[in-house]
Design an enzyme around this catalytic site. Structure first.
Site, PDB file in Angstrom:
ATOM      1  N   ARG A 117     -75.851   3.933 -76.703  1.00 41.72           N
ATOM      2  CA  ARG A 117     -75.393   5.064 -75.897  1.00 41.72           C
ATOM      3  C   ARG A 117     -75.642   6.362 -76.637  1.00 41.72           C
ATOM      4  O   ARG A 117     -75.757   6.376 -77.843  1.00 41.72           O
ATOM      5  CB  ARG A 117     -73.884   4.900 -75.649  1.00 41.72           C
ATOM      6  CG  ARG A 117     -73.518   4.884 -74.192  1.00 41.72           C
ATOM      7  CD  ARG A 117     -72.030   4.744 -74.033  1.00 41.72           C
ATOM      8  NE  ARG A 117     -71.440   5.929 -73.436  1.00 41.72           N
ATOM      9  CZ  ARG A 117     -70.468   6.633 -73.987  1.00 41.72           C
ATOM     10  NH1 ARG A 117     -69.980   6.316 -75.157  1.00 41.72           N
ATOM     11  NH2 ARG A 117     -69.999   7.679 -73.351  1.00 41.72           N
ATOM     12  N   LYS A 181     -65.513  -2.823 -83.212  1.00 44.94           N
ATOM     13  CA  LYS A 181     -66.468  -3.013 -82.117  1.00 44.94           C
ATOM     14  C   LYS A 181     -67.116  -4.398 -82.172  1.00 44.94           C
ATOM     15  O   LYS A 181     -67.708  -4.778 -83.176  1.00 44.94           O
ATOM     16  CB  LYS A 181     -67.541  -1.917 -82.188  1.00 44.94           C
ATOM     17  CG  LYS A 181     -68.560  -1.992 -81.078  1.00 44.94           C
ATOM     18  CD  LYS A 181     -69.246  -0.659 -80.902  1.00 44.94           C
ATOM     19  CE  LYS A 181     -70.379  -0.697 -79.914  1.00 44.94           C
ATOM     20  NZ  LYS A 181     -70.828   0.623 -79.500  1.00 44.94           N
ATOM     21  N   ARG A 310     -62.381   8.812 -79.713  1.00 41.80           N
ATOM     22  CA  ARG A 310     -62.055   7.982 -80.894  1.00 41.80           C
ATOM     23  C   ARG A 310     -60.563   7.769 -80.956  1.00 41.80           C
ATOM     24  O   ARG A 310     -59.792   8.729 -80.823  1.00 41.80           O
ATOM     25  CB  ARG A 310     -62.486   8.721 -82.161  1.00 41.80           C
ATOM     26  CG  ARG A 310     -63.938   8.606 -82.444  1.00 41.80           C
ATOM     27  CD  ARG A 310     -64.247   8.864 -83.900  1.00 41.80           C
ATOM     28  NE  ARG A 310     -63.867  10.205 -84.320  1.00 41.80           N
ATOM     29  CZ  ARG A 310     -63.209  10.467 -85.442  1.00 41.80           C
ATOM     30  NH1 ARG A 310     -62.797   9.493 -86.226  1.00 41.80           N
ATOM     31  NH2 ARG A 310     -62.920  11.710 -85.765  1.00 41.80           N
TER      32      ARG A 310
HETATM   33  C1  BTN Z   1     -73.721   1.157 -77.311  1.00 40.43           C
HETATM   34  O1  BTN Z   1     -72.645   0.719 -77.704  1.00 40.43           O
HETATM   35  O2  BTN Z   1     -74.191   2.212 -77.741  1.00 40.43           O
HETATM   36  C2  BTN Z   1     -74.493   0.362 -76.298  1.00 40.43           C
HETATM   37  C3  BTN Z   1     -75.394  -0.627 -76.994  1.00 40.43           C
HETATM   38  C4  BTN Z   1     -76.237  -1.437 -76.025  1.00 40.43           C
HETATM   39  C5  BTN Z   1     -77.266  -2.277 -76.752  1.00 40.43           C
HETATM   40  C6  BTN Z   1     -77.957  -3.230 -75.833  1.00 40.43           C
HETATM   41  S1  BTN Z   1     -78.823  -4.511 -76.697  1.00 40.43           S
HETATM   42  C7  BTN Z   1     -79.579  -5.032 -75.219  1.00 40.43           C
HETATM   43  C8  BTN Z   1     -79.922  -3.782 -74.434  1.00 40.43           C
HETATM   44  N1  BTN Z   1     -81.214  -3.261 -74.804  1.00 40.43           N
HETATM   45  C9  BTN Z   1     -81.143  -2.070 -75.378  1.00 40.43           C
HETATM   46  O3  BTN Z   1     -82.116  -1.414 -75.788  1.00 40.43           O
HETATM   47  N2  BTN Z   1     -79.864  -1.679 -75.461  1.00 40.43           N
HETATM   48  C10 BTN Z   1     -78.965  -2.652 -74.862  1.00 40.43           C
END
Ligand code: BTN
Length: 312
Positions: A117, A181, A310
């Site tokens: 994100r 997390k 947070r």
């Molecule tokens: C976050 O917490 O920032 C979200 C992370 C999301 C990661 C997943 S892994 C599978 C999918 N492909 C990606 O490129 N991102 C999501």
């Protein structure tokens, strides 16, 4: 044979407890020892630790089981794809779903350009975690529906059921256990030729043990349960939970389940938006998905975008 097929054969050969000689690997792959060494170096660059002992050969320092292709009990209404490695499963799932016009799930062992994100990168350990994306064409797109909250609730409940871990959902897109997390969800909506697709990308720490390197408290299921998990069975269970919401575009009763799973409820929080920062106490989530925060100047509604929350 392409490079990725060569990696796959190497990984299957190296995961046995015994050492495998360089010449046996070269023979199996029908390539030279030099190319074997190059491929092993490339795998090492992706984080795999390969033990090499003179006179004996090679094996994986920390062996793992590749995902079943497809996992047993994978839901029939979702098309399954598995890549040994890829750039980002979010990209793959969107491209495939456009071609198929059906829900598609793409899983991989390793992403070279995994996205998180807020423009961050997402990295997970080769073959240890889960990185997968579910993409579906929406029949009645609603730009304001809180898709990631609905998905977070489904996934948290499935995880509790699968392994008994007290997973909660941290608004807007994390799964947490005791403030650390466990997983992140990246939700993307794409519109093209008057059709809209949603991509839910899920990165989950399953069997990794290197989480100390991250800049935030993180935990894996293996850490919590003190033993490695069957990733294929877990993935099938998570896909089944998400499949239950496909028919109605994720219009679930997530809001009813939210209070029992809310990681922030009643906690002091800091809301950061650009260079502004505000303190308050989290007070639940509205049915439209906005986070409610009690502040000195009354209750505020926080909507996604570039806001970061947070717990203090
Ligand atoms: C976050 O917490 O920032 C979200 C992370 C999301 C990661 C997943 S892994 C599978 C999918 N492909 C990606 O490129 N991102 C999501």
């Amino acid at each position: 044979m392409d490079k990725i097929s060569q990696y796959e054969i190497l990984l299957r050969a190296l995961k046995s407890e015994r050492f495998v000689s360089g010449s046996a690997l070269a023979e199996t792959l029908q390539i030279s020892r030099t190319v074997v060494n190059r491929r092993l170096k490339e795998l090492a660059d992706m984080g795999l630790r390969v033990h090499a002992v003179t006179g004996k050969g090679y094996h994986l320092a920390d062996p793992f089981t590749l995902l079943d292709d497809p996992p047993a009990d994978f839901p029939a209404q979702i098309l399954w794809y598995r890549h040994l490695l890829t750039t980002s499963t979010n990209e793959d799932a969107l491209a495939l779903s456009r071609l198929q016009s059906r829900p598609v799930l793409v899983a991989t062992e390793y992403q070279t350009q995994g996205r998180g994100r807020r423009g961050r990168a997402w990295q997970s350990e080769f073959g240890k975690d889960l990185a997968f994306s579910l993409c579906l064409p929406l029949s009645a797109p609603e730009t304001l529906r809180p898709y990631s909250l609905a998905a977070g609730v489904l996934l948290a409940e499935a995880l509790r059921d699968f392994c008994g871990v007290p997973v909660s959902v941290k608004w807007p897109n994390d799964l947490q256990v005791n403030g650390a997390k466990l997983a992140g969800i990246l939700t993307e909506l794409h519109t093209m030729d008057e059709r809209t697709w949603i991509v839910l990308g899920i990165g989950m720490n399953v069997n990794s043990q290197e989480l100390g390197k991250l800049d935030q408290a993180a935990v894996s299921l293996r850490d919590l349960l003190a033993s490695p998990l069957d990733r294929s069975a877990l993935l099938a269970r998570l896909a089944k939970a998400l499949a239950a919401a496909l028919g109605n575009d994720f219009d679930t009763d997530w809001h009813k389940q939210w209070p029992a799973l809310d990681a922030l409820a009643g906690k002091p929080v800091q809301i950061e938006s650009g260079d502004r920062c505000q303190l308050g106490t989290a007070a639940g989530v509205a049915p439209d998905g906005a986070l409610l925060v009690d502040t000195e100047v009354g209750q505020k509604r926080i909507t996604g975008g570039q806001v970061s929350v947070r717990a203090l």
